[in-house]
Design an enzyme around this catalytic site. Structure first.
Site, PDB file in Angstrom:
ATOM      1  N   ARG A 164       0.838  -1.216   0.000  1.00 32.76           N
ATOM      2  CA  ARG A 164       0.000   0.000   0.000  1.00 32.76           C
ATOM      3  C   ARG A 164       0.872   1.265   0.000  1.00 32.76           C
ATOM      4  NH1 ARG A 164      -3.045  -3.658  -0.557  1.00 32.76           N
ATOM      5  NH2 ARG A 164      -5.177  -3.854   0.211  1.00 32.76           N
ATOM      6  N   SER A 237     -10.650  -0.355   3.425  1.00 32.46           N
ATOM      7  CA  SER A 237      -9.885  -0.442   4.676  1.00 32.46           C
ATOM      8  C   SER A 237      -9.449   0.960   5.073  1.00 32.46           C
ATOM      9  CB  SER A 237      -8.623  -1.287   4.499  1.00 32.46           C
ATOM     10  OG  SER A 237      -8.929  -2.576   4.067  1.00 32.46           O
ATOM     11  N   GLU A 333      -4.677   4.075   5.955  1.00 34.50           N
ATOM     12  CA  GLU A 333      -4.403   3.795   4.534  1.00 34.50           C
ATOM     13  C   GLU A 333      -5.003   4.915   3.682  1.00 34.50           C
ATOM     14  OE1 GLU A 333      -5.649  -0.066   2.493  1.00 34.50           O
ATOM     15  OE2 GLU A 333      -6.697   1.439   1.308  1.00 34.50           O
TER      16      GLU A 333
HETATM   17  P1  FAD Z   1      -8.876   8.774  -5.113  1.00 36.15           P
HETATM   18  O1  FAD Z   1      -9.528   8.488  -3.814  1.00 36.15           O
HETATM   19  O2  FAD Z   1      -9.548   9.700  -6.039  1.00 36.15           O
HETATM   20  O3  FAD Z   1      -7.390   9.278  -4.833  1.00 36.15           O
HETATM   21  C1  FAD Z   1      -6.573   8.597  -3.900  1.00 36.15           C
HETATM   22  C2  FAD Z   1      -5.219   9.311  -3.833  1.00 36.15           C
HETATM   23  O4  FAD Z   1      -4.544   9.213  -5.095  1.00 36.15           O
HETATM   24  C3  FAD Z   1      -5.342  10.820  -3.553  1.00 36.15           C
HETATM   25  O5  FAD Z   1      -4.273  11.190  -2.713  1.00 36.15           O
HETATM   26  C4  FAD Z   1      -5.179  11.446  -4.929  1.00 36.15           C
HETATM   27  O6  FAD Z   1      -4.668  12.766  -4.874  1.00 36.15           O
HETATM   28  C5  FAD Z   1      -4.195  10.510  -5.599  1.00 36.15           C
HETATM   29  N1  FAD Z   1      -4.390  10.449  -7.058  1.00 36.15           N
HETATM   30  C6  FAD Z   1      -5.575  10.233  -7.691  1.00 36.15           C
HETATM   31  N2  FAD Z   1      -5.378  10.183  -9.025  1.00 36.15           N
HETATM   32  C7  FAD Z   1      -4.041  10.377  -9.239  1.00 36.15           C
HETATM   33  C8  FAD Z   1      -3.225  10.414 -10.414  1.00 36.15           C
HETATM   34  N3  FAD Z   1      -3.743  10.232 -11.636  1.00 36.15           N
HETATM   35  N4  FAD Z   1      -1.898  10.632 -10.267  1.00 36.15           N
HETATM   36  C9  FAD Z   1      -1.359  10.790  -9.028  1.00 36.15           C
HETATM   37  N5  FAD Z   1      -2.085  10.765  -7.883  1.00 36.15           N
HETATM   38  C10 FAD Z   1      -3.413  10.550  -7.987  1.00 36.15           C
HETATM   39  N6  FAD Z   1      -7.752  -0.618  -2.197  1.00 36.15           N
HETATM   40  C11 FAD Z   1      -6.967  -1.713  -2.317  1.00 36.15           C
HETATM   41  O7  FAD Z   1      -5.753  -1.583  -2.519  1.00 36.15           O
HETATM   42  N7  FAD Z   1      -7.483  -2.961  -2.221  1.00 36.15           N
HETATM   43  C12 FAD Z   1      -8.784  -3.183  -2.023  1.00 36.15           C
HETATM   44  O8  FAD Z   1      -9.223  -4.335  -1.947  1.00 36.15           O
HETATM   45  C13 FAD Z   1      -9.653  -2.061  -1.896  1.00 36.15           C
HETATM   46  N8  FAD Z   1     -10.980  -2.234  -1.673  1.00 36.15           N
HETATM   47  C14 FAD Z   1     -11.789  -1.141  -1.547  1.00 36.15           C
HETATM   48  C15 FAD Z   1     -13.156  -1.355  -1.331  1.00 36.15           C
HETATM   49  C16 FAD Z   1     -14.014  -0.267  -1.214  1.00 36.15           C
HETATM   50  C17 FAD Z   1     -15.489  -0.514  -0.987  1.00 36.15           C
HETATM   51  C18 FAD Z   1     -13.508   1.051  -1.310  1.00 36.15           C
HETATM   52  C19 FAD Z   1     -14.435   2.221  -1.214  1.00 36.15           C
HETATM   53  C20 FAD Z   1     -12.155   1.267  -1.511  1.00 36.15           C
HETATM   54  C21 FAD Z   1     -11.269   0.168  -1.627  1.00 36.15           C
HETATM   55  N9  FAD Z   1      -9.889   0.328  -1.833  1.00 36.15           N
HETATM   56  C22 FAD Z   1      -9.090  -0.774  -1.988  1.00 36.15           C
HETATM   57  C23 FAD Z   1      -9.307   1.671  -1.891  1.00 36.15           C
HETATM   58  C24 FAD Z   1      -9.412   2.336  -3.293  1.00 36.15           C
HETATM   59  O9  FAD Z   1     -10.313   1.644  -4.095  1.00 36.15           O
HETATM   60  C25 FAD Z   1      -8.055   2.396  -3.993  1.00 36.15           C
HETATM   61  O10 FAD Z   1      -7.121   3.075  -3.203  1.00 36.15           O
HETATM   62  C26 FAD Z   1      -8.159   3.081  -5.359  1.00 36.15           C
HETATM   63  O11 FAD Z   1      -6.967   2.915  -6.091  1.00 36.15           O
HETATM   64  C27 FAD Z   1      -8.489   4.569  -5.247  1.00 36.15           C
HETATM   65  O12 FAD Z   1      -8.792   5.064  -6.533  1.00 36.15           O
HETATM   66  P2  FAD Z   1      -9.538   6.464  -6.729  1.00 36.15           P
HETATM   67  O13 FAD Z   1      -9.449   6.803  -8.173  1.00 36.15           O
HETATM   68  O14 FAD Z   1     -10.873   6.420  -6.130  1.00 36.15           O
HETATM   69  O15 FAD Z   1      -8.570   7.393  -5.869  1.00 36.15           O
HETATM   70  N1  EPU Z   2     -10.853 -10.074  10.596  1.00 33.21           N
HETATM   71  C1  EPU Z   2     -11.539 -10.150  11.794  1.00 33.21           C
HETATM   72  N2  EPU Z   2     -12.543  -9.254  11.998  1.00 33.21           N
HETATM   73  C2  EPU Z   2     -12.883  -8.299  11.096  1.00 33.21           C
HETATM   74  C3  EPU Z   2     -12.159  -8.218   9.882  1.00 33.21           C
HETATM   75  C4  EPU Z   2     -11.136  -9.132   9.654  1.00 33.21           C
HETATM   76  O1  EPU Z   2     -11.256 -10.998  12.625  1.00 33.21           O
HETATM   77  O2  EPU Z   2     -13.811  -7.533  11.378  1.00 33.21           O
HETATM   78  C5  EPU Z   2      -9.813 -11.072  10.324  1.00 33.21           C
HETATM   79  C6  EPU Z   2     -10.318 -12.112   9.307  1.00 33.21           C
HETATM   80  O3  EPU Z   2     -11.004 -13.143   9.934  1.00 33.21           O
HETATM   81  C7  EPU Z   2      -9.052 -12.584   8.666  1.00 33.21           C
HETATM   82  C8  EPU Z   2      -8.177 -11.352   8.686  1.00 33.21           C
HETATM   83  O4  EPU Z   2      -8.696 -10.480   9.676  1.00 33.21           O
HETATM   84  O5  EPU Z   2      -8.432 -13.567   9.456  1.00 33.21           O
HETATM   85  C9  EPU Z   2      -8.073 -10.667   7.327  1.00 33.21           C
HETATM   86  O6  EPU Z   2      -9.350 -10.207   6.911  1.00 33.21           O
HETATM   87  P1  EPU Z   2      -9.710  -9.952   5.381  1.00 33.21           P
HETATM   88  O7  EPU Z   2      -9.427 -11.192   4.566  1.00 33.21           O
HETATM   89  O8  EPU Z   2     -11.075  -9.395   5.316  1.00 33.21           O
HETATM   90  O9  EPU Z   2      -8.635  -8.890   4.907  1.00 33.21           O
HETATM   91  P2  EPU Z   2      -8.122  -7.516   5.555  1.00 33.21           P
HETATM   92  O10 EPU Z   2      -6.726  -7.739   6.049  1.00 33.21           O
HETATM   93  O11 EPU Z   2      -9.094  -6.963   6.516  1.00 33.21           O
HETATM   94  C10 EPU Z   2      -7.006  -6.751   3.342  1.00 33.21           C
HETATM   95  C11 EPU Z   2      -6.898  -5.488   2.561  1.00 33.21           C
HETATM   96  C12 EPU Z   2      -8.134  -5.287   1.711  1.00 33.21           C
HETATM   97  C13 EPU Z   2      -8.262  -6.458   0.747  1.00 33.21           C
HETATM   98  C14 EPU Z   2      -8.356  -7.752   1.559  1.00 33.21           C
HETATM   99  C15 EPU Z   2      -8.331  -8.978   0.675  1.00 33.21           C
HETATM  100  C16 EPU Z   2      -5.470  -3.952   3.770  1.00 33.21           C
HETATM  101  C17 EPU Z   2      -5.395  -2.741   4.624  1.00 33.21           C
HETATM  102  N3  EPU Z   2      -6.703  -4.355   3.439  1.00 33.21           N
HETATM  103  O12 EPU Z   2      -8.079  -6.587   4.247  1.00 33.21           O
HETATM  104  O13 EPU Z   2      -7.979  -4.094   0.954  1.00 33.21           O
HETATM  105  O14 EPU Z   2      -9.396  -6.336  -0.073  1.00 33.21           O
HETATM  106  O15 EPU Z   2      -7.209  -7.846   2.444  1.00 33.21           O
HETATM  107  O16 EPU Z   2      -7.050  -9.144   0.168  1.00 33.21           O
HETATM  108  O17 EPU Z   2      -4.440  -4.515   3.415  1.00 33.21           O
HETATM  109  C18 EPU Z   2      -8.351  -1.751   1.024  1.00 33.21           C
HETATM  110  O18 EPU Z   2      -7.108  -1.625   0.939  1.00 33.21           O
HETATM  111  O19 EPU Z   2      -9.120  -0.767   1.045  1.00 33.21           O
HETATM  112  C19 EPU Z   2      -8.923  -3.092   1.080  1.00 33.21           C
HETATM  113  C20 EPU Z   2     -10.225  -3.326   1.207  1.00 33.21           C
END
Ligand code: FAD
Ligand code: EPU
Length: 345
Positions: A164, A237, A333
């Site tokens: 990240r 997250s 994050e």
């Molecule tokens: P924004 O929120 O618009 O921007 C994020 C940051 O990037 C800001 O600081 C912005 O200034 C900068 N930025 C934006 N565009 C550019 C550009 N073109 N050049 C340089 N900087 C820029 N993330 C994960 O890694 N894994 C996940 O599983 C995951 N699951 C998610 C689930 C949900 C429901 C939500 C809401 C978010 C999740 N995220 C996850 C976080 C998010 O989706 C990612 O960080 C995504 O890449 C953000 O994209 P955005 O375009 O919305 O960024």
């Molecule tokens: N867990 C709990 N309670 C909770 C949530 C999680 O006990 O309320 C435990 C789960 O049981 C499991 C562990 O934590 O043992 C991991 O949980 P999960 O698989 O849901 O993944 P996470 O670590 O919570 C990370 C990423 C997610 C990504 C998932 C799947 C980060 C900060 N988050 O979540 O990314 O989708 O793994 O790979 O690394 C994001 O970055 O926004 C994001 C959603």
């Protein structure tokens, strides 16, 4: 000349649904238009915004928000027997990129399905999920250096990726990412490296999944666990998973049997912050409209009218409690956005 609007609500432009305003707002459709636009606004802070799915606004933004609305299609740069090299325009919705590649049988990003946001933002925090991350397939990022106006092609090594993390996240605003290059693998079988995904596939009786099976499984797991921002405001997250030394982990594991652990290299261990927060009793907590998601303790939510400060205050309370209980400092994050003059407040 690009049209710039004034005093525009960002409520529909951030997935927390926070009702803040941008002093100025512009949509960028061509990367070449960036520098002329920036030169007109040298006197105010600038924020790039994709889909606003990883930002928390604490207040109105007293500067220029530039929306990445870059146009373009995926291009094939080179195709060999076992690999394909593609260029992705930064303005594509990331999930559409995943769909495009999975439909064609190109292995590599199927576990990154349904992550909100623009392709151009994906390198910013090196998006990752279910056992892979962008850096596994990214070969280069095309960026504009906003200090020099230079268009540069940064190789993967130059992007400084970590968990990240990236050069872009460490220097927000310096580089505007407008195009990615990815290397994918036509016909290659997916590797399933994430326990929850493996269990899900096993439960479905799928022992030799193809990439479409993995893609579908990831979509279903995510839909079951994560709140849909269209219904409940959130940014995924809120905190990163902390990485601790072996001794620290062993002490905690003794006090908390069942504490999950993922090896993070160099005898360091990644601990799921969701587990720590859940175990501390915060899951489902709600104060006003700010809360902790009842199904995923790592996700903070806005049930409607919470302010960025209320969500931030809740985050701080959780951080303090996690520190007291486990001696671990959680790191957000999500990027916290406040006006530059008030950064140290
Ligand atoms: P924004 O929120 O618009 O921007 C994020 C940051 O990037 C800001 O600081 C912005 O200034 C900068 N930025 C934006 N565009 C550019 C550009 N073109 N050049 C340089 N900087 C820029 N993330 C994960 O890694 N894994 C996940 O599983 C995951 N699951 C998610 C689930 C949900 C429901 C939500 C809401 C978010 C999740 N995220 C996850 C976080 C998010 O989706 C990612 O960080 C995504 O890449 C953000 O994209 P955005 O375009 O919305 O960024
Ligand atoms: N867990 C709990 N309670 C909770 C949530 C999680 O006990 O309320 C435990 C789960 O049981 C499991 C562990 O934590 O043992 C991991 O949980 P999960 O698989 O849901 O993944 P996470 O670590 O919570 C990370 C990423 C997610 C990504 C998932 C799947 C980060 C900060 N988050 O979540 O990314 O989708 O793994 O790979 O690394 C994001 O970055 O926004 C994001 C959603």
């Amino acid at each position: 000349m690009i049209e710039v609007k004034e005093n525009i609500s960002l409520k529909a432009l951030n997935t927390f649904g926070l009702d803040v305003k941008a002093r100025y707002l512009a949509s960028l459709h061509q990367a070449d238009d960036l520098m002329p636009l920036l030169n007109r606004f040298r006197h105010v802070p600038v924020l790039f915004l994709g889909e606003g799915s990883n930002v928390l606004f604490l207040e109105d933004f007293e500067g220029l928000v530039i929306l990445n609305r870059l146009e373009g299609e995926i291009e094939i740069l080179d195709q060999q027997e076992e690999s394909i090299h593609i260029a992705v325009p930064g303005g594509m919705h990331w999930h559409d990129v995943v769909n495009h590649t999975v439909e064609r049988g190109w292995q590599g990003i199927e576990t990154l399905a349904l992550i909100p946001g623009k392709a151009g933002t994906a390198p910013f925090q090196n998006i990752g999920a279910y056992g892979s991350e962008l850096a596994d397939v990214l070969t280069a990022c095309h960026v504009i250096d906003t200090e020099t106006g230079q268009n540069m092609r940064l190789t993967k090594d130059q992007c400084g990726f970590g968990y990240r993390d990236s050069l872009f996240k460490r220097r927000p605003g310096r580089y505007f990412i407008h195009r990615l290059e990815l290397r994918l693998f036509p016909g290659r079988a997916p590797q399933v490296r994430y326990r929850a995904l493996e269990n899900y596939l096993n439960d479905q009786g799928i022992t030799r999944p193809d990439i479409k099976d993995v893609f579908r499984a990831v979509v279903e797991i995510r839909r079951a666990k994560l709140p849909d921002p269209a219904v409940t405001g959130n940014a995924g997250s809120f905190f990163k998973n902390p990485v601790v030394g072996r001794e620290h982990y062993d002490r905690l594991a003794q006090a908390y049997p069942g504490l999950p652990a993922y090896p993070a290299g160099n005898d360091r261990i990644k601990i799921p912050a969701g587990w720590l927060i859940d175990r501390a009793g915060w899951k489902g907590f709600r104060e006003g409209d700010a809360g902790v998601h009842p199904k995923q303790a790592l996700v903070l939510v806005n049930y409607g009218n919470a302010t960025g400060f209320q969500i931030y205050k809740l985050a701080q309370r959780i951080m303090a409690d996690v520190f007291d209980r486990y001696g671990i400092s959680l790191e957000p994050e999500v990027r916290i956005i406040r006006n530059a003059a008030k950064q140290n407040r």
